[in-house]
Motif scaffolding. Sequence first.
Motif, PDB file in Angstrom:
ATOM      1  N   HIS A  60     -38.321 -28.712  50.300  1.00  0.00           N
ATOM      2  CA  HIS A  60     -38.582 -27.899  51.856  1.00  0.00           C
ATOM      3  C   HIS A  60     -37.313 -27.914  51.932  1.00  0.00           C
ATOM      4  O   HIS A  60     -36.640 -29.185  52.117  1.00  0.00           O
ATOM      5  CB  HIS A  60     -39.011 -29.452  52.772  1.00  0.00           C
ATOM      6  N   PRO A  61     -36.696 -27.324  52.968  1.00  0.00           N
ATOM      7  CA  PRO A  61     -35.040 -26.975  53.384  1.00  0.00           C
ATOM      8  C   PRO A  61     -34.678 -27.848  54.474  1.00  0.00           C
ATOM      9  O   PRO A  61     -35.704 -28.232  55.559  1.00  0.00           O
ATOM     10  CB  PRO A  61     -34.843 -25.266  53.879  1.00  0.00           C
ATOM     11  N   HIS A  62     -33.835 -28.255  54.573  1.00  0.00           N
ATOM     12  CA  HIS A  62     -33.185 -29.859  55.652  1.00  0.00           C
ATOM     13  C   HIS A  62     -31.575 -28.292  56.466  1.00  0.00           C
ATOM     14  O   HIS A  62     -31.847 -29.349  57.876  1.00  0.00           O
ATOM     15  CB  HIS A  62     -32.284 -30.882  54.719  1.00  0.00           C
ATOM     16  N   ARG A  63     -31.823 -27.665  56.012  1.00  0.00           N
ATOM     17  CA  ARG A  63     -31.163 -26.586  57.327  1.00  0.00           C
ATOM     18  C   ARG A  63     -29.869 -26.960  57.701  1.00  0.00           C
ATOM     19  O   ARG A  63     -29.514 -26.898  58.951  1.00  0.00           O
ATOM     20  CB  ARG A  63     -32.013 -25.768  58.194  1.00  0.00           C
ATOM     21  N   GLY A  64     -29.358 -27.879  56.666  1.00  0.00           N
ATOM     22  CA  GLY A  64     -27.887 -28.051  57.112  1.00  0.00           C
ATOM     23  C   GLY A  64     -27.924 -29.609  57.981  1.00  0.00           C
ATOM     24  O   GLY A  64     -27.357 -30.209  58.592  1.00  0.00           O
ATOM     25  N   ILE A  65     -29.437 -30.353  58.145  1.00  0.00           N
ATOM     26  CA  ILE A  65     -29.699 -32.102  58.508  1.00  0.00           C
ATOM     27  C   ILE A  65     -29.101 -32.224  57.318  1.00  0.00           C
ATOM     28  O   ILE A  65     -30.038 -32.692  56.620  1.00  0.00           O
ATOM     29  CB  ILE A  65     -31.286 -31.807  58.983  1.00  0.00           C
ATOM     30  N   ASP A  80     -33.590 -32.883  45.220  1.00  0.00           N
ATOM     31  CA  ASP A  80     -33.701 -32.314  46.496  1.00  0.00           C
ATOM     32  C   ASP A  80     -34.354 -31.009  45.375  1.00  0.00           C
ATOM     33  O   ASP A  80     -34.478 -30.535  44.054  1.00  0.00           O
ATOM     34  CB  ASP A  80     -33.027 -31.547  47.077  1.00  0.00           C
TER      35      ASP A  80
END
Length: 95
Positions: A60-65, A80
Amino acid sequence: MSDLRAVHKMFSGKPTLEGAGVLLHRVFGYSETPLFDPFLMLDDFGSSAPDEYMAGFPWHPHRGIETVTYMLHGSVAHGDSLGNSGSSATARSNG
């Protein structure tokens, strides 16, 4: 900052099965999220039973979070989906 603030609301964690079968307690992350902006969720992973967390989480990508881990005691290893990994441990006290 000598002014005390009143507690606005208290939340209890809800048992939640997340990811590929990780048992945790979600303190917030449902409809309460707007109260804690910019935080999205707060989960408690308090278990010494590996079968409650070893299944992990699928890609699952955190997309900068940014994720933050706060440990009271013990150790944690995290990896990850991109191969990044690390581990942390807290110091034990003799008192």
